[in-house]
Design a protein around this motif. Sequence first.
Motif, PDB file in Angstrom:
ATOM      1  N   ILE A  66       0.813  -1.218   0.000  1.00  0.00           N
ATOM      2  CA  ILE A  66       0.000   0.000   0.000  1.00  0.00           C
ATOM      3  C   ILE A  66       0.849   1.272   0.000  1.00  0.00           C
ATOM      4  CG2 ILE A  66      -1.923  -1.151   1.159  1.00  0.00           C
ATOM      5  CD1 ILE A  66      -1.114   0.317   3.733  1.00  0.00           C
ATOM      6  N   VAL A  67       2.175   1.114  -0.037  1.00  0.00           N
ATOM      7  CA  VAL A  67       3.054   2.286   0.016  1.00  0.00           C
ATOM      8  C   VAL A  67       2.774   3.283  -1.108  1.00  0.00           C
ATOM      9  CG1 VAL A  67       5.456   3.045  -0.222  1.00  0.00           C
ATOM     10  CG2 VAL A  67       4.882   1.190   1.347  1.00  0.00           C
ATOM     11  N   PRO A  68       2.643   2.845  -2.382  1.00  0.00           N
ATOM     12  CA  PRO A  68       2.366   3.836  -3.434  1.00  0.00           C
ATOM     13  C   PRO A  68       1.065   4.609  -3.208  1.00  0.00           C
ATOM     14  CG  PRO A  68       3.073   1.759  -4.395  1.00  0.00           C
ATOM     15  CD  PRO A  68       2.810   1.498  -2.942  1.00  0.00           C
ATOM     16  N   LEU A  69       0.071   3.944  -2.642  1.00  0.00           N
ATOM     17  CA  LEU A  69      -1.216   4.599  -2.404  1.00  0.00           C
ATOM     18  C   LEU A  69      -1.071   5.710  -1.363  1.00  0.00           C
ATOM     19  CD1 LEU A  69      -3.467   1.402  -2.136  1.00  0.00           C
ATOM     20  CD2 LEU A  69      -2.764   2.637  -4.184  1.00  0.00           C
ATOM     21  N   VAL A  70      -0.397   5.385  -0.270  1.00  0.00           N
ATOM     22  CA  VAL A  70      -0.244   6.348   0.825  1.00  0.00           C
ATOM     23  C   VAL A  70       0.743   7.445   0.445  1.00  0.00           C
ATOM     24  CG1 VAL A  70       0.420   6.623   3.245  1.00  0.00           C
ATOM     25  CG2 VAL A  70      -0.792   4.556   2.509  1.00  0.00           C
ATOM     26  N   ALA A  71       1.849   7.068  -0.183  1.00  0.00           N
ATOM     27  CA  ALA A  71       2.901   8.035  -0.499  1.00  0.00           C
ATOM     28  C   ALA A  71       2.442   9.109  -1.476  1.00  0.00           C
ATOM     29  CB  ALA A  71       4.113   7.303  -1.075  1.00  0.00           C
ATOM     30  N   LEU A  89      -3.650  13.512   1.426  1.00  0.00           N
ATOM     31  CA  LEU A  89      -4.255  13.408   2.749  1.00  0.00           C
ATOM     32  C   LEU A  89      -3.455  12.517   3.698  1.00  0.00           C
ATOM     33  CD1 LEU A  89      -7.993  12.921   1.690  1.00  0.00           C
ATOM     34  CD2 LEU A  89      -6.874  15.039   2.411  1.00  0.00           C
ATOM     35  N   MET A  90      -2.588  11.648   3.155  1.00  0.00           N
ATOM     36  CA  MET A  90      -1.955  10.643   3.997  1.00  0.00           C
ATOM     37  C   MET A  90      -0.434  10.600   3.907  1.00  0.00           C
ATOM     38  SD  MET A  90      -4.681   7.567   3.198  1.00  0.00           S
ATOM     39  CE  MET A  90      -4.240   6.551   4.607  1.00  0.00           C
ATOM     40  N   ARG A  91       0.170  11.210   2.913  1.00  0.00           N
ATOM     41  CA  ARG A  91       1.605  11.077   2.723  1.00  0.00           C
ATOM     42  C   ARG A  91       2.421  11.561   3.918  1.00  0.00           C
ATOM     43  NH1 ARG A  91       3.608  13.102  -2.171  1.00  0.00           N
ATOM     44  NH2 ARG A  91       5.608  13.455  -1.151  1.00  0.00           N
ATOM     45  N   PHE A  92       1.865  12.500   4.683  1.00  0.00           N
ATOM     46  CA  PHE A  92       2.591  13.022   5.849  1.00  0.00           C
ATOM     47  C   PHE A  92       2.792  11.954   6.922  1.00  0.00           C
ATOM     48  CE2 PHE A  92      -1.789  13.415   7.172  1.00  0.00           C
ATOM     49  CZ  PHE A  92      -1.751  13.181   8.544  1.00  0.00           C
ATOM     50  N   LEU A  93       2.060  10.838   6.814  1.00  0.00           N
ATOM     51  CA  LEU A  93       2.189   9.756   7.783  1.00  0.00           C
ATOM     52  C   LEU A  93       3.448   8.921   7.544  1.00  0.00           C
ATOM     53  CD1 LEU A  93      -1.559   8.707   7.775  1.00  0.00           C
ATOM     54  CD2 LEU A  93      -0.350   9.844   9.641  1.00  0.00           C
ATOM     55  N   TYR A  94       4.084   9.111   6.383  1.00  0.00           N
ATOM     56  CA  TYR A  94       5.361   8.461   6.090  1.00  0.00           C
ATOM     57  C   TYR A  94       6.486   9.463   6.315  1.00  0.00           C
ATOM     58  CZ  TYR A  94       3.245   4.362   3.765  1.00  0.00           C
ATOM     59  OH  TYR A  94       2.558   3.203   3.481  1.00  0.00           O
ATOM     60  N   ASN A  95       7.649   8.955   6.646  1.00  0.00           N
ATOM     61  CA  ASN A  95       8.801   9.819   6.869  1.00  0.00           C
ATOM     62  C   ASN A  95       9.501  10.218   5.577  1.00  0.00           C
ATOM     63  OD1 ASN A  95       8.467   9.662   9.711  1.00  0.00           O
ATOM     64  ND2 ASN A  95       9.527   7.694   9.729  1.00  0.00           N
ATOM     65  N   ALA A 145       8.642  10.458  -0.781  1.00  0.00           N
ATOM     66  CA  ALA A 145       9.119  10.720  -2.134  1.00  0.00           C
ATOM     67  C   ALA A 145      10.126   9.675  -2.625  1.00  0.00           C
ATOM     68  CB  ALA A 145       9.757  12.112  -2.206  1.00  0.00           C
ATOM     69  N   GLU A 146      10.653   8.846  -1.711  1.00  0.00           N
ATOM     70  CA  GLU A 146      11.721   7.904  -2.085  1.00  0.00           C
ATOM     71  C   GLU A 146      11.216   6.479  -2.316  1.00  0.00           C
ATOM     72  OE1 GLU A 146      14.616   8.005   1.024  1.00  0.00           O
ATOM     73  OE2 GLU A 146      14.571  10.188   1.207  1.00  0.00           O
ATOM     74  N   TYR A 147       9.916   6.257  -2.247  1.00  0.00           N
ATOM     75  CA  TYR A 147       9.411   4.890  -2.177  1.00  0.00           C
ATOM     76  C   TYR A 147       9.690   4.039  -3.410  1.00  0.00           C
ATOM     77  CZ  TYR A 147       5.432   5.803  -5.280  1.00  0.00           C
ATOM     78  OH  TYR A 147       4.648   6.082  -6.358  1.00  0.00           O
ATOM     79  N   ARG A 148       9.764   4.621  -4.594  1.00  0.00           N
ATOM     80  CA  ARG A 148       9.846   3.833  -5.826  1.00  0.00           C
ATOM     81  C   ARG A 148      11.091   2.943  -5.888  1.00  0.00           C
ATOM     82  NH1 ARG A 148       7.089   8.396  -7.747  1.00  0.00           N
ATOM     83  NH2 ARG A 148       5.179   7.856  -8.887  1.00  0.00           N
ATOM     84  N   THR A 149      12.179   3.349  -5.269  1.00  0.00           N
ATOM     85  CA  THR A 149      13.408   2.560  -5.323  1.00  0.00           C
ATOM     86  C   THR A 149      13.530   1.586  -4.156  1.00  0.00           C
ATOM     87  OG1 THR A 149      14.598   4.342  -4.162  1.00  0.00           O
ATOM     88  CG2 THR A 149      14.665   4.348  -6.581  1.00  0.00           C
ATOM     89  N   HIS A 150      12.461   1.489  -3.358  1.00  0.00           N
ATOM     90  CA  HIS A 150      12.523   0.602  -2.186  1.00  0.00           C
ATOM     91  C   HIS A 150      11.306  -0.321  -2.083  1.00  0.00           C
ATOM     92  CE1 HIS A 150      15.083   4.095  -1.136  1.00  0.00           C
ATOM     93  NE2 HIS A 150      15.837   3.183  -0.565  1.00  0.00           N
TER      94      HIS A 150
END
Length: 207
Positions: A59-64, A68-74, A77-82
């Motif tokens: 669900i990372v791409p959805l939240v990132a 409304l929700m991206r602020f819940l991740y630290n 912006a870096e999720y695609r390579t991980h």
Amino acid sequence: MSAISHQKTVAVTDHWFLAGLSVAARLDRVAMGMLRTALVIVLVWIGGLKFVDYEADSIVPLVANSPLMRFLYNRPAEYRTHMNKEGELNLQHRAWQQANGTYAFSHGLGTVIIGIGLLIALYPIKPALSAFGSFLLILMSCTTLSFLITTPEAWVPALGDANYGFPYLSGAGRLIVKDLIMLAAAVATLADSAKTALSNRRQQEGK
């Protein structure tokens, strides 16, 4: 076949057709019970899976990408390579997801989803609370459906095929759009639970 025989055949067919409709017409309460039970099973099951790393990763791409929700991740912006594929174990990616807050968020979300399912399951004893659970599910479904707008991965990417972008839903997009069914089910169970709660209230006031 004579005209009389034909008329008899039509009459028998019509009789059984009407009998079938009569039976089907009495299935509304059974159907509502099945619908509510299905919601509870799906919510508790999916909510439980949010405590498993692979589901949290998915669900990372959805939240990132959600405003409304991206602020819940630290580090949204870096999720695609991980990203981890389902069934894959990449310890470096898992370490990044841990630092990103992926698993902590997923555990919290899982708790909320299970809670909504349990509220809806209270219908036989607390229909008002069940109605509240359905209302929360409406809000959750609307949030999920908003991912169709905010998540690039919900659509087939332009990799050479002529069919990409809108209206060509990717695997993730096809999963998201199915929440239209959950939204409709939540509205139906909300109305039914509210009706029962009001009926119980009138009966108690009439005593």
